[in-house]
Design an enzyme around this catalytic site. Structure first.
Site, PDB file in Angstrom:
ATOM      1  N   ARG A  34       0.820  -1.215   0.000  1.00  0.00           N
ATOM      2  CA  ARG A  34       0.000   0.000   0.000  1.00  0.00           C
ATOM      3  C   ARG A  34       0.852   1.263   0.000  1.00  0.00           C
ATOM      4  NH1 ARG A  34      -4.858  -2.096   3.969  1.00  0.00           N
ATOM      5  NH2 ARG A  34      -6.174  -2.930   2.307  1.00  0.00           N
ATOM      6  N   LYS A 192     -18.883 -16.728   3.523  1.00  0.00           N
ATOM      7  CA  LYS A 192     -20.332 -16.559   3.616  1.00  0.00           C
ATOM      8  C   LYS A 192     -20.953 -15.909   2.378  1.00  0.00           C
ATOM      9  CE  LYS A 192     -20.386 -16.142   8.685  1.00  0.00           C
ATOM     10  NZ  LYS A 192     -20.771 -15.267   9.817  1.00  0.00           N
ATOM     11  N   GLY A 345      -8.363  -8.469   0.673  1.00  0.00           N
ATOM     12  CA  GLY A 345      -7.205  -8.852   1.489  1.00  0.00           C
ATOM     13  C   GLY A 345      -6.738 -10.282   1.312  1.00  0.00           C
ATOM     14  N   GLY A 368     -13.213  -3.173   1.110  1.00  0.00           N
ATOM     15  CA  GLY A 368     -14.637  -2.874   1.130  1.00  0.00           C
ATOM     16  C   GLY A 368     -15.083  -1.984  -0.010  1.00  0.00           C
TER      17      GLY A 368
END
Length: 390
Positions: A34, A192, A345, A368
């Protein structure tokens, strides 16, 4: 939206909101990705003679409380060493007068230490804006957050623009989502369905092939009538999985047929890995990866793709005996001539683990924000940048 290259930066005070949220263990940065991704914007501003201030969040500290483990001090030290010059870290930067020379750089301490950051407090936002002549939003990974350092400051600063990383992230995402070359293939892994239902629903309207991994794949296998033993899945989302399968079929798109899987009896790094036909699963089996035949089918599909979107591993790649599927996937995507965009990630960790980061067309630094953009949501940072650029 305005670009940083649109402005004359010489002698201007420039505040860059970067994403320097890097993993730090015992004071040592374990992944520099990053920071490296943020450097083009920082170096450009310095080269153009700006008085450069850069800030970022790091971790999830409590506002108003300093914690050394969430300090940007290791980042400032890294930049000092990398740039071969002293890069000071300024702690109480909302209340201090910051004197800078043109072409110099300082790091402003973790913005999440400031009270009102997460709530997008207008007073704090105005304090941020008062520091600079130009605000540069370069943290695409936080573009989905309506916070003081990502949104509020852009409301009040004199001039506002997007940085080089922010724009490159947008360009890569738009290339995949707005004008993809076909066939388009998407890979979505994770534990999920509930956390990625919107993405799966959106992609089922766009892709020619949808490849699933992890607990998400288990839920879809259950929806297709397969016995999955005691594997992780979500019973409540079986109807959603069936609806997505039906939508794909109606469009002439498809899910690859899973014929074999890698199983264990318990979730443990020392658990014995056993390859089985999908029709041989026992009641106490847990699916942790896809088998050789299934992965061969998937890699053949990848070879024919022109556009690839990848978010999430295929199996429990953290355990070596259940990592083969994700490793084969990483190599297949890396060797594909298609434009490939990977984000998230776990996806980045897998790409790095198998040494494929240089062979993926674009590796997004966002998590996100990446997912919400793919879902079709309007991200607050994009919204305010467009508004202030009119």
């Amino acid at each position: 939206m305005n670009r940083i290259s649109d402005f004359d930066l010489k002698d201007k005070k420039v505040l860059i909101r970067a994403d320097l949220n890097v993993p730090i263990r015992s004071g040592t940065i374990s992944s520099e990705n990053r920071i490296q991704a943020s450097l083009p914007t920082i170096l450009y501003a310095m080269k153009e003679g700006a008085k450069v201030m850069v800030t970022s969040h790091l971790g999830r500290p409590d506002e108003g409380h300093f914690s050394s483990e969430d300090s940007l001090e290791p980042v400032a030290k890294y930049l000092s060493k990398h740039l071969n010059q002293t890069v000071p870290l300024i702690k109480n930067w909302t209340s201090e007068v910051i004197n800078l020379d043109s072409g110099s750089l300082v790091v402003l301490e973790n913005c999440r230490f400031n009270i009102g950051e997460k709530e997008n407090d207008p007073i704090l936002s105005k304090q941020y804006a008062a520091l600079a002549d130009i605000f540069v939003m370069d943290a695409f990974g936080t573009a989905h957050r309506k916070q003081a350092s990502t949104y509020g400051v852009a409301e009040y600063c004199n001039q506002v623009c997007a940085g080089k990383l922010f724009l490159s992230e947008l360009e890569a995402l738009n290339k995949v989502l707005l004008k993809p070359k076909v066939p388009m293939l998407a890979i979505v892994g994770g534990s999920k369905v509930s956390t990625k239902l919107s993405i799966l629903d959106t992609l089922s309207d766009r892709v020619d092939q949808l490849i699933l991994g992890g607990g998400i794949a288990n839920t879809f296998l259950k929806a297709q009538g397969f016995n999955i033993g005691k594997s992780l899945y979500e019973q409540d989302f079986i109807p959603s999985a069936k609806a997505i399968i039906k939508k794909l079929e109606n469009r002439g798109a498809s899910l690859p047929i899973i014929t074999d899987v890698i199983c264990g009896k318990k979730f443990d790094e020392n658990e014995l890995a056993v390859m089985k036909s999908i029709r041989e699963i026992e009641p106490d089996d847990m699916i942790f990866d896809l088998g050789t035949v299934s992965m061969n089918t998937i890699t053949e599909k990848i070879k024919t793709a022109k556009t690839i979107l990848w978010n999430g591993p295929i199996g429990v790649f953290e355990f070596k005996q259940f990592s083969k599927g994700t490793e084969l996937l990483a190599h297949a995507v890396a060797n594909s001539p298609a434009f490939s965009l990977a984000g998230g990630g776990d996806t980045i960790a897998a790409i790095e683990a198998f040494g494929m980061e240089k062979n993926i067309s674009y590796v997004s630094t966002a998590g996100g924000a990446f997912l919400e953009f793919v879902e079709g949501k309007k991200l607050p940072a994009i919204e305010i940048l467009e508004k202030r650029s009119k």
